[in-house]
Design a protein around this motif. Structure first.
Motif, PDB file in Angstrom:
ATOM      1  N   GLN A 307       2.248   7.926  -2.979  1.00  0.00           N
ATOM      2  CA  GLN A 307       0.883   7.470  -3.219  1.00  0.00           C
ATOM      3  C   GLN A 307      -0.132   8.604  -3.344  1.00  0.00           C
ATOM      4  N   ILE A 308      -0.065   9.611  -2.482  1.00  0.00           N
ATOM      5  CA  ILE A 308      -1.141  10.596  -2.411  1.00  0.00           C
ATOM      6  C   ILE A 308      -0.905  11.787  -3.336  1.00  0.00           C
ATOM      7  N   LYS A 309       0.321  12.308  -3.367  1.00  0.00           N
ATOM      8  CA  LYS A 309       0.598  13.584  -4.031  1.00  0.00           C
ATOM      9  C   LYS A 309       0.180  13.585  -5.496  1.00  0.00           C
ATOM     10  N   ARG A 310       0.513  12.545  -6.230  1.00  0.00           N
ATOM     11  CA  ARG A 310       0.209  12.503  -7.655  1.00  0.00           C
ATOM     12  C   ARG A 310      -0.936  11.564  -7.990  1.00  0.00           C
ATOM     13  N   GLY A 311      -1.626  11.102  -6.965  1.00  0.00           N
ATOM     14  CA  GLY A 311      -2.751  10.211  -7.207  1.00  0.00           C
ATOM     15  C   GLY A 311      -4.007  10.972  -7.590  1.00  0.00           C
ATOM     16  N   ALA A 312      -4.880  10.321  -8.307  1.00  0.00           N
ATOM     17  CA  ALA A 312      -6.186  10.870  -8.658  1.00  0.00           C
ATOM     18  C   ALA A 312      -7.250   9.940  -8.093  1.00  0.00           C
ATOM     19  N   HIS A 313      -8.075  10.452  -7.171  1.00  0.00           N
ATOM     20  CA  HIS A 313      -9.054   9.622  -6.475  1.00  0.00           C
ATOM     21  C   HIS A 313     -10.440  10.242  -6.654  1.00  0.00           C
ATOM     22  N   LYS A 321      -8.753   3.094  -0.100  1.00  0.00           N
ATOM     23  CA  LYS A 321      -8.226   1.842  -0.643  1.00  0.00           C
ATOM     24  C   LYS A 321      -6.754   2.001  -1.033  1.00  0.00           C
ATOM     25  N   ALA A 322      -6.398   3.139  -1.637  1.00  0.00           N
ATOM     26  CA  ALA A 322      -5.009   3.371  -2.021  1.00  0.00           C
ATOM     27  C   ALA A 322      -4.108   3.418  -0.789  1.00  0.00           C
ATOM     28  N   ILE A 323      -4.601   4.024   0.299  1.00  0.00           N
ATOM     29  CA  ILE A 323      -3.803   4.098   1.531  1.00  0.00           C
ATOM     30  C   ILE A 323      -3.654   2.702   2.137  1.00  0.00           C
ATOM     31  N   VAL A 327      -0.183   0.622   2.941  1.00  0.00           N
ATOM     32  CA  VAL A 327       0.136   0.030   4.250  1.00  0.00           C
ATOM     33  C   VAL A 327       0.449  -1.454   4.080  1.00  0.00           C
ATOM     34  N   MET A 328      -0.340  -2.156   3.274  1.00  0.00           N
ATOM     35  CA  MET A 328      -0.097  -3.574   3.038  1.00  0.00           C
ATOM     36  C   MET A 328       1.255  -3.776   2.357  1.00  0.00           C
ATOM     37  N   PHE A 329       1.571  -2.922   1.384  1.00  0.00           N
ATOM     38  CA  PHE A 329       2.857  -3.011   0.703  1.00  0.00           C
ATOM     39  C   PHE A 329       4.007  -2.799   1.692  1.00  0.00           C
ATOM     40  N   THR A 330       3.856  -1.834   2.597  1.00  0.00           N
ATOM     41  CA  THR A 330       4.892  -1.576   3.596  1.00  0.00           C
ATOM     42  C   THR A 330       5.103  -2.789   4.490  1.00  0.00           C
TER      43      THR A 330
END
Length: 362
Positions: A307-313, A321-323, A327-330
């Motif tokens: 999620q974080i390494k290749r994300g653009a925020h 929100k992405a995090i 968590v919800m997906f997990t």
């Protein structure tokens, strides 16, 4: 009355038995030879080919073949016969020299050997050096890092935490707690070039920072579910707020065992007072430099990679929100991490590593 082909007698000398037992104990390499050694050892215990074949899940023809070859040629009969082809051009002495130099020396101009430098030094072709290194699994260009814990209570803490994983207490919840701090909301300075057939995804190396956030997470070691909170700061005040959330979410009849590291925010007077009022909470600290014992670190690695390494925020809010989505997906389909090694196996592995490195002089 004769019922079949007579089985040749098989009697082992003490030297042959010792050699066969050594071959049979090989854990990884030359498994074909190890299997043949086990066949002969079983045949030597007065077992018929049929019995040996059934016990080892082989055919009677296979067992009979190696029995006959051993009776005829003894130990040499178990070795692979040379196959037809061009004669080998590299002598054992040259191969030994390359391996020895790779392991025990470095070139004058560099910290490690390359294929080219080794080939020039030994007067061999680069392909020959490459084949030797591949055969002996040598990779001088690679290097990894490690750090051994110097915690005086290392053994006790390993046994305590591994015991919680392998034999969790009744009517209790084991939570692996930690913080992933200073997560940066990064956006690239130029648009992304998406993946195409024959071309990987490309992005600029430069980025723009849009602030940071800290993730407080607790992994349920049994179910794999995550409890989390996001805070812009990382102090004992925020950690206490996260503990309040855990206290509210976990049913009151259950004891709570928290596995966490030795970070300063976990040991302040504020946290001590909070714990004194809630005796059902029990803290288990990992050894110094022993964060690998905390299972939530493995989930942090998945979060970073997926999620974080290749994300653009473009903002901290977008990052949070992405995090939260991850968590919800997990929690929609939680999968616990299964701990398999016992404390004794871990300590034995550390002891072997210390023995290998104790004589290096570094």
């Amino acid at each position: 009355m004769r019922t079949g082909r007579p089985i040749p007698a098989l009697i082992l000398s003490a030297e042959e038995r010792a050699t066969l037992e050594q071959w049979a104990r090989r854990p990884k390499t030359a498994q074909a030879l190890a299997q043949r050694a086990r066949i002969i050892l079983m045949c030597a215990s007065a077992k018929t080919n049929s019995v040996v074949a059934e016990k080892m899940d082989l055919t009677k023809q296979c067992v009979g073949k190696w029995r006959r070859r051993f009776v005829t040629k003894r130990l040499d009969g178990l070795l692979d016969e040379p196959r037809p082809g061009a004669p080998r051009t590299l002598s054992d002495a040259k191969i030994e020299r390359v391996v020895t130099m790779t392991l025990e020396s470095t070139p004058r101009q560099a910290t490690h050997w390359s294929i080219r430098s080794m080939a020039n030094h030994c007067g061999l072709s680069r392909m020959s050096v490459h084949r030797i290194w591949r055969a002996f699994a040598l990779q001088p260009h690679r290097s990894e890092t490690f750090k051994l814990s110097t915690d005086p209570l290392f053994i006790e803490k390993v046994r305590d935490i591994v015991g919680l994983y392998l034999n969790p207490p009744d009517r209790a919840l084991v939570l692996c707690v930690d913080e992933k701090t200073q997560i940066q909301a990064l956006d690239r300075t130029q648009p992304l070039l998406p993946m195409r057939p024959g071309q990987v995804e490309r992005r600029t190396h430069s980025y723009i920072r849009h602030g940071t956030t800290s993730l407080f997470a607790a992994l349920d070691a049994k179910s794999g579910k995550i409890m989390s909170q996001l805070h812009r700061r990382h102090r004992s005040v925020e950690f206490r707020a996260f503990l309040d959330a855990i206290d509210t979410e976990v049913p009151s009849p259950l004891q709570v065992h928290l596995i966490l590291d030795n970070y300063g925010t976990h040991k302040t007077a504020l946290i001590h007072r909070w714990l004194a009022k809630r005796p059902r909470f029990h803290l288990h600290f990992t050894p110094t430099s022993g964060s690998w014992l905390n299972l939530v670190e493995r989930w942090f690695a998945l979060l970073t990679e997926q999620q974080i390494k290749r994300g653009a925020h473009r903002s901290t809010t977008a990052l949070e929100k992405a995090i939260k989505d991850y968590v919800m997906f997990t929690n929609e389909n939680p999968k616990p991490f299964i701990w398999t090694k016992t404390a004794d196996e871990i300590l034995a592995s550390v002891a072997r590593f210390c023995q290998r490195t104790s004589g290096t002089g570094h």
